[in-house]
Design an enzyme around this catalytic site. Structure first.
Site, short mmCIF file in Angstrom:
data_model
loop_
_atom_site.label_atom_id
_atom_site.label_comp_id
_atom_site.label_asym_id
_atom_site.label_seq_id
_atom_site.Cartn_x
_atom_site.Cartn_y
_atom_site.Cartn_z
N GLU A 20 38.23 46.30 39.57
CA GLU A 20 39.40 45.53 39.15
C GLU A 20 40.64 45.90 39.94
O GLU A 20 41.77 45.60 39.54
CB GLU A 20 39.66 45.74 37.65
CG GLU A 20 40.10 47.13 37.26
CD GLU A 20 38.95 48.08 36.97
OE1 GLU A 20 39.16 49.07 36.25
OE2 GLU A 20 37.82 47.83 37.48
N ASP B 138 45.98 47.44 39.71
CA ASP B 138 44.78 47.66 38.89
C ASP B 138 45.00 47.02 37.52
O ASP B 138 46.07 47.13 36.92
CB ASP B 138 44.55 49.17 38.72
CG ASP B 138 43.32 49.45 37.90
OD1 ASP B 138 42.22 49.46 38.49
OD2 ASP B 138 43.46 49.65 36.68
N ILE B 139 43.98 46.28 37.03
CA ILE B 139 44.08 45.62 35.72
C ILE B 139 44.04 46.69 34.62
O ILE B 139 43.14 47.55 34.60
CB ILE B 139 42.94 44.61 35.53
CG1 ILE B 139 42.98 43.54 36.62
CG2 ILE B 139 43.02 43.95 34.15
CD1 ILE B 139 41.82 42.55 36.56
#
Length: 567
Positions: free
Chosen positions: A476, A433-434
């Site tokens: 994301e 996950d960003i």
């Protein structure tokens, strides 16, 4: 080649030693009595007409001339029958084209026909047969003995020849059975012709011969029509098989193999035409696919080049017909070639080429069948292309072109099944996950966020390659499935990936800035790793475990970290 030349010399030497002297002896011992030369001329003329009209029975050309030769033998004796049989041999060789040289076939077949004539004729005389007899019983009995001796000796000679050349065929083969059946069929006509001609002369050839000739023509036309219908049915079956396939490579392989089988050819090629060049897409030789690399050639060159230039299908009956077009890519023993363009939307995209070792291997109607098959092929390829696009859209994320959640879910279930069946040892899942992605969207705009996602997807493809399945899980978040990866190996891959992303410059356009300038931004990612069967042997549980490791072990520990699930 040297062995063939030696065989040719031996056959011609034997022919010179045996055939001329045999003819002289036969003439001296059994001189023919020819009261009316015109009758003999009429016989021979009718015989030639019959010889020029072979029928296809059981896949082989059959010449229904026995009834004429039997009548000639009963009337004129051994010598005339030998001469007519030699004429039969020459016509048969002319009409029955094979890959064997005529210079080899002529002496062998001449000696064989001579031997058959002598064996059958001497058998007829030995059992008491007479020439020019008009006794019906005598003519039928001794005539049948002559005919049986002729067919039987012919079969024995062929069997012995095949045996010496290593071809151990059955003595009572299907062809032999057909020969005996045809003998019984035409024998009554031979007796009727002989007796009828003895009483009324040449008119008998007209009264009996013309109906028989007409019947032969009708049967030949019917046989040809049946062959066309049979080929059309086979083409329809292949068309249905192609229509059921959705993969381009599967369609190509199926089409090539089925066409080669249907037309009984040794060599089949699919040649692609694009960028002014020809490129071999499929090479199928002697019932198997070959992976031989052939350099592209200009589109105007060779047999395929002619099909591209003219847009028409062609048959080349022997090497002399296409020798000047050769590009050196066909096997040296190729003789007959049949080529047809493959077109989609009225545009030629390739050429299908069939090649045989035999001369005159293809009939004209087969060219039309091949054109129909090429149309089936082109339509199937086009449909497969559309289907693959539809499937790709349903399996891929429209933005990043990575696999979507639906495909990930199916792949995960498939891997878990393989794991439980023992075909996979381990399966690791990396969820990432960003970090602070919402703040990126708020600061630079959502399109800039999309640009980062696209560039990130490129990095993932480059780093993972064929090692795993990459999917956009949502927003994301991304997931990587790694088959036969231990947790330690998956952690190492994830750590290398994290460092690569951390140090990468992402180029975006600041949509929320006053001048919308391009600028460089950096991002980081947090990752969680879970492995089956160590952590779980259920797909959804494996995702939950990786997600837990991501948020508790990485996000809550400060982000930009890789964490492994622990029970």
């Amino acid at each position: 080649m040297a062995g063939n030349n030696k065989r040719k010399k031996i056959l011609w030497m034997l022919w010179v030693l045996l055939v001329p002297i045999s003819l002289i002896i036969a003439y001296q011992l059994f001189p023919p009595t020819i009261e009316d030369p015109w009758n003999l001329f009429a016989y021979v003329l009718f015989f030639v007409l019959m010889s020029l009209m072979p029928m296809n029975i059981n896949g082989a050309s059959t010449f229904l001339v026995q009834w004429v030769t039997v009548a000639l033998f009963l009337k004129y004796g051994i010598f005339i029958e030998i001469l007519v049989s030699q004429l039969t041999m020459l016509i048969v060789l002319y009409r029955s084209r094979t890959d064997e040289e005529q210079s080899v076939r002529i002496p062998f077949n001449s000696m064989m026909f001579l031997a058959v004539s002598l064996i059958a004729g001497l058998t007829y005389i030995a059992v008491g047969g007479e020439f020019n007899s008009l006794n019906l019983t005598t003519v039928i009995i001794f005539g049948l003995i002559f005919q049986v001796a002729s067919v039987l000796s012919n079969q024995i000679i062929y069997y012995l020849y095949d045996y010496t050349t290593g071809n151990r065929s059955k003595f009572f083969s299907i062809d032999a059975i057909w020969d005996f059946a045809l003998m019984l069929l035409v024998f009554p006509y031979a007796i009727a012709l002989y007796l009828f001609e003895a009483y009324i002369g040449i008119a008998a050839l007209v009264l009996l011969g013309v109906p028989f000739l007409t019947m032969t023509v009708v049967m030949k036309m019917y046989n040809h029509s049946e062959q066309i219908n049979s080929d059309l049915k086979k083409a329809g079956v292949i068309g249905h098989q192609l229509a059921a396939r959705l993969e381009t490579d599967e369609i190509l392989d199926l089409f090539v193999a089925q066409v080669a089988k249907m037309f009984k050819v040794e060599y089949t090629y699919v040649i692609d035409y694009r960028n002014e060049l020809q490129q071999f897409l499929r090479i199928y030789e002697n019932d198997q696919f070959e992976s031989r690399n052939i350099a592209p050639v200009p589109y105007k060159k060779g047999v395929a080049g002619q099909a591209i230039l003219t847009g028409e299908s062609s048959i080349y009956n022997e090497k002399a017909d296409w020798g000047k077009l050769v590009t050196g890519n066909f096997p040296a023993d190729t003789e007959s070639i049949m080529a047809t363009p493959i077109a989609r939307n009225n545009k030629i995209e390739g050429v299908l080429v069939l090649a045989s070792k035999k001369k005159y291997a293809f009939a004209k109607h087969q060219l039309q069948i091949l054109e129909i098959l090429s149309t089936y092929f082109a339509v199937s390829l086009e449909k497969a292309g559309y289907m693959q696009k539809v499937i790709a859209k349903s399996e891929r994320c429209g933005l990043t072109k990575l696999y979507n959640y639906r495909f990930l879910d199916e792949s995960l279930e498939s891997c878990i099944k393989e794991l439980k069946e023992g075909r996979l040892d381990q399966l690791s899942l990396v969820m990432m996950d960003i970090d602070y992605f919402k703040s990126i969207n708020d600061r630079y705009g959502h399109q800039s966020g999309n640009d980062i996602l696209v560039q990130l997807a490129d990095i993932l493809r480059e780093e993972i390659g064929d090692e795993g399945t990459i999917a956009r899980y949502g927003g994301e978040e991304f997931v990587v499935l790694l088959q036969n990866y231990s947790k330690e190996l998956a952690m190492l891959l994830a750590e290398n990936l994290r460092k690569r992303i951390e140090n990468h410059d992402f180029l975006i356009e600041n949509d929320l800035g006053a001048d919308r300038q391009q600028q460089i931004v950096q991002i980081t990612m947090s990752m969680g790793v879970s492995t089956a069967p160590d952590d779980s042997d259920e797909g959804m549980t494996l995702i939950r475990n990786a997600d837990r490791a991501l948020y508790i072990g990485a996000k809550q520990a400060g982000r930009n970290k890789v964490a492994a699930y622990s029970k």
